[in-house]
Scaffold this motif. Structure first.
Motif, PDB file in Angstrom:
ATOM      1  N   LYS A  27       1.403   5.662  -8.341  1.00 38.48           N
ATOM      2  CA  LYS A  27       1.205   6.454  -7.048  1.00 38.48           C
ATOM      3  C   LYS A  27       1.236   5.578  -5.696  1.00 38.48           C
ATOM      4  N   ALA A  28       1.039   4.189  -6.049  1.00 34.65           N
ATOM      5  CA  ALA A  28       1.073   3.184  -4.964  1.00 34.65           C
ATOM      6  C   ALA A  28       2.231   2.743  -4.300  1.00 34.65           C
ATOM      7  N   ALA A  29       2.536   2.687  -3.111  1.00 32.76           N
ATOM      8  CA  ALA A  29       3.671   2.406  -2.615  1.00 32.76           C
ATOM      9  C   ALA A  29       3.941   0.988  -2.848  1.00 32.76           C
ATOM     10  N   SER A  30       5.151   0.538  -2.740  1.00 29.11           N
ATOM     11  CA  SER A  30       5.477  -1.001  -2.871  1.00 29.11           C
ATOM     12  C   SER A  30       4.729  -1.936  -1.990  1.00 29.11           C
ATOM     13  N   GLU A  31       4.588  -1.337  -0.700  1.00 24.10           N
ATOM     14  CA  GLU A  31       3.982  -2.127   0.578  1.00 24.10           C
ATOM     15  C   GLU A  31       2.679  -2.468  -0.063  1.00 24.10           C
ATOM     16  N   GLU A  32       1.952  -1.419  -0.720  1.00 22.01           N
ATOM     17  CA  GLU A  32       0.509  -1.316  -0.951  1.00 22.01           C
ATOM     18  C   GLU A  32       0.365  -2.518  -2.112  1.00 22.01           C
TER      19      GLU A  32
END
Length: 419
Positions: free
Chosen positions: A123-128
């Motif tokens: 669920k986490a975006a790459s930036e996160e």
């Protein structure tokens, strides 16, 4: 910045040089240089010697001098050779349930376990993921760690494993530390994959492996060999293909049952990690090989299980590395020095054996020969502690932290200037 830099004096400089890679060590084998200085040229150690002599020579040339006030002990920068610090979410509920007596199956049925982290990481975006990985690297840096291995393994699909490994690569470009990426796509078969273990591993090796090489995302391949993950029969074709392509092999081995260390030896793995369940047979097998045995005391603390039989491994002639296993499930602490000091107490390890396990022997577990010791020609990675005796560092069981950390000759952490 001047190319030449002199740092000192150090009350004691513990080189960790001229020690054997394998077997037991005593503290009197350590080379300790008193009132020492380190001369750095660019990112490497050019010379180590008596600081007063080196200072006199420096005054006659164009050398930047960093003169330290008070007593300092200098150690090689620590190397954490097994972590999972790229992940999304938390498993605090798992930890509470486990300590309240719930079983692994009960926790999984309640929505916990590795699959919970997989779901949150997907669920986490790459930036996160990049941001969270960098935050965790800062924690390790303050503890004196200058090189960190970072695994994928919470993606468990071609697309999601690529997302993780690209995030690790991106984070590496934003931190002074070195992040060494490892592909752990063989962590477990994902719940949303309808085929067999063999079919999943074939898909990963066929589709993912070439992309990893093309994008230079990792040179290391790991697998969890366990009854709840993959059998030795499952893994053999996977590792065979990995070696043919040119990947180094490392193994999650003998954590709850034995089979993994034998596979590590069979495939000439760089390291076999965990080993809490290893018996005399596995220890003897590892001792006769060049595989680095890696203890992960953080997992033992998190799960409340036996420690890796470190004393028996060393006495049998193994090379022992010690790593934090920093991960959201079984090893959330992520404090290498504290964990190593606790392992030392329970396994009766010498200071030399513990320090070797988090420096040059840990470097060997990552197939790195340019760090982990303080000597001419190696990277200028080192941590300083405010004391006049290196014995004080492990004596405080991890509570005594570095005051300064240098990476590639640059000051990257200074406790005096950090809130």
């Amino acid at each position: 910045m001047k190319a030449l830099k002199l740092i000192g004096p150090f009350k004691q400089l513990v080189t960790m040089a001229n020690l054997p890679l394998k077997g037991a060590l005593t503290d009197d084998q350590l080379t300790i240089i008193e009132d020492a200085g380190i001369l750095i040229e660019n990112e490497q150690i050019k010379e180590i010697g008596l600081f007063t002599v080196m200072l006199s020579e420096a005054k006659q040339t164009e050398i930047e001098v960093i003169a330290l006030q008070g007593n300092h002990v200098c150690l090689p920068g620590f190397i954490d050779s097994h972590t999972h610090i790229c992940f999304g979410g938390t498993r605090a509920k798992d930890y509470a349930m486990r300590n309240a007596g719930k079983t692994y199956l009960e926790i999984a049925k309640a929505g916990g376990g590795i699959w919970d982290t997989v779901t949150q990481t997907r669920k986490a975006a790459s930036e996160e993921l990049i941001k969270k990985t960098l935050k965790r690297t800062k924690q390790h840096l303050k503890n004196g760690v200058t090189t960190i291995e970072v695994k994928s393994g919470y993606g468990l699909s071609v697309e999601e494993e690529l997302k993780m490994l690209r995030a690790i690569k991106n984070a590496n470009s934003q931190t002074p530390l070195d992040l060494i990426p490892t592909c752990l796509a063989a962590h477990m078969k994902p719940k949303d994959f309808s085929g067999s273990n063999a079919e999943y591993l074939n898909e990963i090796s066929t589709t993912l492996f070439p992309i990893l090489k093309e994008e230079k995302l990792t040179n290391r391949m790991d697998a969890f060999i366990e009854e709840s993950a993959f059998s030795k029969e499952d893994i053999r074709p996977y590792f065979k293909k990995a070696k043919e392509i040119g990947f180094d092999i490392t193994v999650h081995a003998d954590q709850f049952s034995t089979d993994g260390s034998a596979i590590a030896v069979e495939f000439e793995a760089i390291s076999a990690d965990h080993l809490e369940a290893s018996t005399k047979n596995e220890i003897e097998l590892l001792a006769k090989s060049n595989v680095i045995a890696t203890a992960l005391p953080g997992a033992s603390l998190g799960l409340g299980c036996n420690f890796t039989p470190a004393r028996k491994l060393l006495d049998a002639g193994c090379a022992l590395a010690i790593a934090s296993d920093h991960n959201p499930g079984s090893a959330p602490m992520g404090d290498l020095l504290t964990q190593a000091a606790i392992l030392q107490t329970f396994e009766k390890l010498s200071n030399a054996e513990v320090l070797a396990g988090i420096t040059f022997r840990a470097a060997a577990a990552l197939n790195l020969n340019d760090r982990g010791q303080l000597k001419e020609g190696l990277l200028a990675d080192f941590a300083l502690f405010h004391t006049d005796n290196y014995n004080e560092i492990l004596y405080h069981q991890g509570a005594f932290k570095p005051c300064m950390v240098f990476k590639n000759g640059a000051l990257v952490y200074d406790k005096h200037q950090t809130n």
